[in-house]
Design a protein around this motif. Structure first.
Motif, short mmCIF file in Angstrom:
data_model
loop_
_atom_site.label_atom_id
_atom_site.label_comp_id
_atom_site.label_asym_id
_atom_site.label_seq_id
_atom_site.Cartn_x
_atom_site.Cartn_y
_atom_site.Cartn_z
N LEU A 196 19.78 61.53 8.61
CA LEU A 196 20.52 61.69 7.35
C LEU A 196 20.83 60.33 6.73
CD1 LEU A 196 22.94 64.56 8.43
CD2 LEU A 196 21.04 64.73 6.80
N ALA A 197 21.23 59.38 7.56
CA ALA A 197 21.51 58.03 7.06
C ALA A 197 20.22 57.37 6.55
CB ALA A 197 22.14 57.18 8.16
N ALA A 198 19.13 57.53 7.27
CA ALA A 198 17.86 56.95 6.85
C ALA A 198 17.39 57.56 5.53
CB ALA A 198 16.80 57.14 7.94
N ALA A 199 17.61 58.86 5.37
CA ALA A 199 17.19 59.53 4.14
C ALA A 199 17.90 58.96 2.92
CB ALA A 199 17.44 61.03 4.25
N GLN A 200 19.09 58.41 3.15
CA GLN A 200 19.86 57.82 2.06
C GLN A 200 19.75 56.29 2.05
OE1 GLN A 200 23.82 59.36 2.62
NE2 GLN A 200 23.19 61.45 2.21
N SER A 201 18.81 55.77 2.83
CA SER A 201 18.58 54.33 2.96
C SER A 201 19.81 53.57 3.45
CB SER A 201 18.07 53.73 1.64
OG SER A 201 16.85 54.33 1.29
N HIS A 202 20.64 54.20 4.25
CA HIS A 202 21.77 53.54 4.89
C HIS A 202 21.31 53.07 6.27
CE1 HIS A 202 24.35 56.23 2.17
NE2 HIS A 202 24.35 55.01 1.66
N TRP A 203 20.57 51.97 6.27
CA TRP A 203 19.87 51.52 7.47
C TRP A 203 20.83 51.11 8.58
CZ3 TRP A 203 15.73 53.86 6.90
CH2 TRP A 203 15.07 53.89 5.67
N GLY A 204 21.96 50.53 8.24
CA GLY A 204 22.93 50.15 9.27
C GLY A 204 23.48 51.36 10.00
N LEU A 205 23.81 52.41 9.24
CA LEU A 205 24.31 53.64 9.85
C LEU A 205 23.21 54.32 10.68
CD1 LEU A 205 26.37 55.14 6.88
CD2 LEU A 205 27.25 54.00 8.94
N ALA A 206 22.00 54.30 10.17
CA ALA A 206 20.88 54.89 10.92
C ALA A 206 20.68 54.14 12.23
CB ALA A 206 19.61 54.86 10.08
N GLN A 207 20.74 52.83 12.17
CA GLN A 207 20.56 52.03 13.38
C GLN A 207 21.64 52.35 14.40
OE1 GLN A 207 20.03 47.80 12.76
NE2 GLN A 207 20.62 47.32 14.86
#
Length: 174
Positions: A67-78
């Motif tokens: 979900l974070a990656a889909a919104q380009s929130h790379w820090g949260l995705a990581q």
């Protein structure tokens, strides 16, 4: 309510490319593991319940990362993918998704380390090897990237994606 929310949110989510290829229905994986854990509790099987809850936790972190990656929130995705790596025994998918995030963040050397660990366990992991070739190219190692794709093409000569990626790499290399 949680199930409905997860279903609605994930309906339009692909997360990273790796997520889209691995899990066709991410919320269902979380809900299925939760249901299995609850059934194990009802059946007086606490060890099985613990295992299923760990699976649900792993799948939940992977979903949060997607979900974070889909919104380009790379820090949260990581952060989510790192938590997934420590949540379960199976770390391949979390490492794969985290590697994708590192490539997108301009940290290909971090991705290369993660991907080499995956490939070390399964030399025929085409998805990890494709991503490794991408990470190598992003790291400026074009020759190594092409060699990785050539090796993959020899393993899977009938795979059109490998052929396309190899042709693209040849063009990039000049």
């Amino acid at each position: 309510m949680l199930g409905l929310t997860l279903s609605v949110v994930a309906g339009g989510v692909t997360g990273s490319r790796a997520w889209a290829q691995e899990s066709p229905d991410p919320p269902a994986l979380v809900l299925e593991a939760m249901a299995e854990a609850e059934a194990a509790i009802q059946g007086q099987e606490p060890q099985l319940a613990e295992s299923r809850y760990r699976t649900a936790l792993l799948e939940g972190w992977l979903l949060k990362g997607a979900l974070a990656a889909a919104q380009s929130h790379w820090g949260l995705a990581q952060t989510a993918y790192e938590a997934a790596m420590s949540s379960g025994v199976e770390t391949r998918r979390a490492r794969l998704f985290l590697a994708d995030v590192h490539i997108r963040n301009g940290e290909p050397s971090e991705a290369i380390l993660l991907l080499r660990k995956i490939i070390g366990k399964d030399l025929r992991d085409a998805q990890a090897r494709r991503l490794l070739a991408q990470a190598l190219a992003a790291d400026g190692q074009l020759v190594e990237s092409v060699l990785e794709l050539e090796s993959l093409q020899m393993m899977y000569p009938e795979d059109p994606e490998n052929l396309f990626l190899l042709g693209t790499a040849y063009l990039r290399q000049g």
